[in-house]
Design a protein around this motif. Structure first.
Motif, short mmCIF file in Angstrom:
data_model
loop_
_atom_site.label_atom_id
_atom_site.label_comp_id
_atom_site.label_asym_id
_atom_site.label_seq_id
_atom_site.Cartn_x
_atom_site.Cartn_y
_atom_site.Cartn_z
N GLU A 165 -50.45 69.22 -24.79
CA GLU A 165 -50.75 68.17 -25.77
C GLU A 165 -49.52 67.78 -26.61
OE1 GLU A 165 -51.37 72.16 -27.59
OE2 GLU A 165 -52.01 71.18 -25.72
N GLU A 166 -48.48 68.60 -26.58
CA GLU A 166 -47.29 68.33 -27.39
C GLU A 166 -46.04 68.01 -26.59
OE1 GLU A 166 -47.04 70.74 -31.35
OE2 GLU A 166 -47.71 72.13 -29.82
N PHE A 167 -45.91 68.59 -25.41
CA PHE A 167 -44.68 68.47 -24.65
C PHE A 167 -44.94 68.17 -23.18
CE2 PHE A 167 -43.60 71.30 -28.18
CZ PHE A 167 -42.41 70.75 -28.63
N SER A 168 -43.93 67.58 -22.56
CA SER A 168 -43.90 67.50 -21.10
C SER A 168 -42.49 67.83 -20.65
CB SER A 168 -44.32 66.11 -20.60
OG SER A 168 -43.42 65.12 -21.05
N ALA B 255 -30.48 71.68 -6.42
CA ALA B 255 -30.35 71.90 -7.86
C ALA B 255 -31.13 70.83 -8.61
CB ALA B 255 -28.88 71.87 -8.29
N TYR B 256 -31.74 71.25 -9.71
CA TYR B 256 -32.54 70.35 -10.53
C TYR B 256 -32.06 70.37 -11.97
CZ TYR B 256 -35.82 70.58 -6.60
OH TYR B 256 -36.40 70.51 -5.35
N GLY B 257 -32.24 69.24 -12.63
CA GLY B 257 -32.09 69.17 -14.08
C GLY B 257 -33.46 69.02 -14.70
N TYR B 258 -33.54 69.22 -16.01
CA TYR B 258 -34.82 69.14 -16.70
C TYR B 258 -34.73 68.23 -17.92
CZ TYR B 258 -36.20 73.12 -13.82
OH TYR B 258 -36.48 73.94 -12.75
N ARG B 259 -35.81 67.55 -18.18
CA ARG B 259 -35.94 66.68 -19.36
C ARG B 259 -37.15 67.14 -20.15
NH1 ARG B 259 -34.72 61.29 -20.98
NH2 ARG B 259 -36.42 60.19 -22.03
N ILE B 260 -36.94 67.54 -21.38
CA ILE B 260 -38.02 68.02 -22.25
C ILE B 260 -38.37 66.89 -23.22
CG2 ILE B 260 -38.75 69.80 -23.87
CD1 ILE B 260 -35.58 70.33 -21.85
N VAL B 261 -39.63 66.48 -23.21
CA VAL B 261 -40.08 65.36 -24.03
C VAL B 261 -41.16 65.82 -24.99
CG1 VAL B 261 -41.11 63.06 -24.05
CG2 VAL B 261 -39.55 63.72 -22.19
N GLU B 262 -40.90 65.67 -26.27
CA GLU B 262 -41.91 65.92 -27.30
C GLU B 262 -42.68 64.63 -27.51
OE1 GLU B 262 -41.88 67.86 -31.75
OE2 GLU B 262 -40.42 66.29 -31.30
N GLY C 299 -41.13 61.39 -30.67
CA GLY C 299 -40.90 62.69 -30.06
C GLY C 299 -39.45 62.85 -29.62
N ARG C 300 -38.92 64.03 -29.82
CA ARG C 300 -37.54 64.30 -29.45
C ARG C 300 -37.41 64.53 -27.95
NH1 ARG C 300 -37.30 68.65 -34.21
NH2 ARG C 300 -39.49 68.73 -33.52
N LYS C 301 -36.22 64.24 -27.43
CA LYS C 301 -35.98 64.35 -25.99
C LYS C 301 -34.68 65.10 -25.75
CE LYS C 301 -38.04 59.74 -25.44
NZ LYS C 301 -38.08 59.47 -26.91
N ILE C 302 -34.75 66.07 -24.87
CA ILE C 302 -33.58 66.88 -24.51
C ILE C 302 -33.42 66.84 -23.00
CG2 ILE C 302 -32.59 69.20 -24.54
CD1 ILE C 302 -34.44 69.80 -26.94
#
Length: 324
Positions: A128-131, A143-150, A202-205
């Motif tokens: 409910e808060e992040f993907s 190889a994979y990269g990741y994107r964290i989305v609030e 939401g913040r994104k990294i």
């Protein structure tokens, strides 16, 4: 959301830098997520302010040793300490077999649930808060990269204004806090958004390592508040970077620029740029800033608090000519 760099060297550790691992602390839910887990990561956690008892998720980019050799040791220590409830691990195909082999030959058995998720490009985790989104990078192995989305949140509810309007407290307040439109008993129609502050974006990294410059990294980093990107080589050594499918400082900076990223933090530096050599790390930072000024260079135990942006705030994009 607080980022802590636990290892910022590439390939091998040095006296000052351990191999790859980045921690993301989510204090609002008392959770700790790790991105990569090079050898010695558990020792780095012990030397930091992080609490291993809060560890809940580990995201692995690829199966090279400087990104996974610390994984089994960390998991085994968590089991012996008995203070971790469950750990979910995300990574390329083969990760589960690797951990099973380590467990079998070392006779290690976890006292808590450990589940390994084989990832493919797309959403690999959501609540409910992040993907968390996974994207393909360009390296010598998969190889994979990741994107964290609030996820966005409704702005602060103005209780005093609600009282001035003589809106009765209770269930209605909850509806208004969610931005819903409510009809009161006296017939008045109240729009919840009128009582809430600006939407909290939401913040994104984005976390991209190991890779040469590629569209996949640009996509993951799009409009990110912070991009963590490897910068193994100086621009002068770009031929070596292309041969080994690693990034130079200029590739990392161009990725941030192309993606309209707010801040770039470089990591995964080759030991060849140690103090006293012809090219030093300070030179790598200058190279990147010439293309993307809002660039920092990570060091072990560096922390960065990801700031929030209001809905009205936009990222500043700095134009620069492509230099590689």
């Amino acid at each position: 959301m607080q980022i802590t760099f636990l290892g910022t060297s590439s390939g091998v550790p040095t006296r000052a830098r351990n191999v790859s691992s980045v921690a993301l602390r989510l204090p609002q839910r008392a959770e700790l997520w790790l991105f990569d887990c090079g050898e010695g990561t558990q020792h780095q956690i012990l030397r930091s302010d992080l609490k291993v008892s809060q560890l809940s998720r580990i995201f692995i980019t690829h199966m090279h040793g400087d990104h996974i050799f610390g994984l089994m040791g960390l998991l085994a220590s968590c089991g012996l300490a008995g203070n971790v409830d469950r750990v979910d691990i995300y990574g390329p195909a083969g990760l589960n077999e690797y951990l099973q082999a380590c467990s079998r030959y070392s006779h290690t058995h976890f006292s808590y649930p450990v589940k390994v998720h084989a990832v493919r490009p797309g959403v690999v985790y959501e609540d409910e808060e992040f993907s968390v989104i996974c994207g393909q990078l360009n390296h010598r192995v998969t190889a994979y990269g990741y994107r964290i989305v609030e996820k966005d949140r409704v702005g602060r509810f103005d209780v005093e204004k609600a009282k001035e309007l003589e809106i009765p407290p209770g269930r209605i307040y909850g509806q208004l806090k969610r931005g819903e439109t409510v009809t009161l008993n006296d017939g008045r129609i109240i729009n919840g958004s009128d009582l809430c502050g600006p939407t909290e974006i939401g913040r994104k990294i984005a976390y991209c390592t190991d890779t040469v410059f590629c569209d996949g990294a640009v996509e993951l980093a799009q409009d990110a508040d912070v991009l963590i990107h490897e910068a193994t080589f100086a621009h002068q050594d770009s031929d070596m970077a292309f041969q080994r499918l690693h990034s130079t400082t200029t590739m990392a900076a161009q990725t941030a620029l192309a993606a309209s990223t707010h801040r770039l933090i470089m990591t995964h530096f080759s030991p060849r740029y140690a103090p006293g050599n012809t090219i030093e790390l300070k030179d790598l930072l200058l190279e990147a800033r010439a293309i993307f000024p809002n660039t920092d260079m990570a060091h072990d135990f560096m922390t960065y608090e990801v700031p929030r942006r209001r809905k009205s705030e936009k990222l500043k994009v700095v134009s620069a000519e492509k230099k590689y």
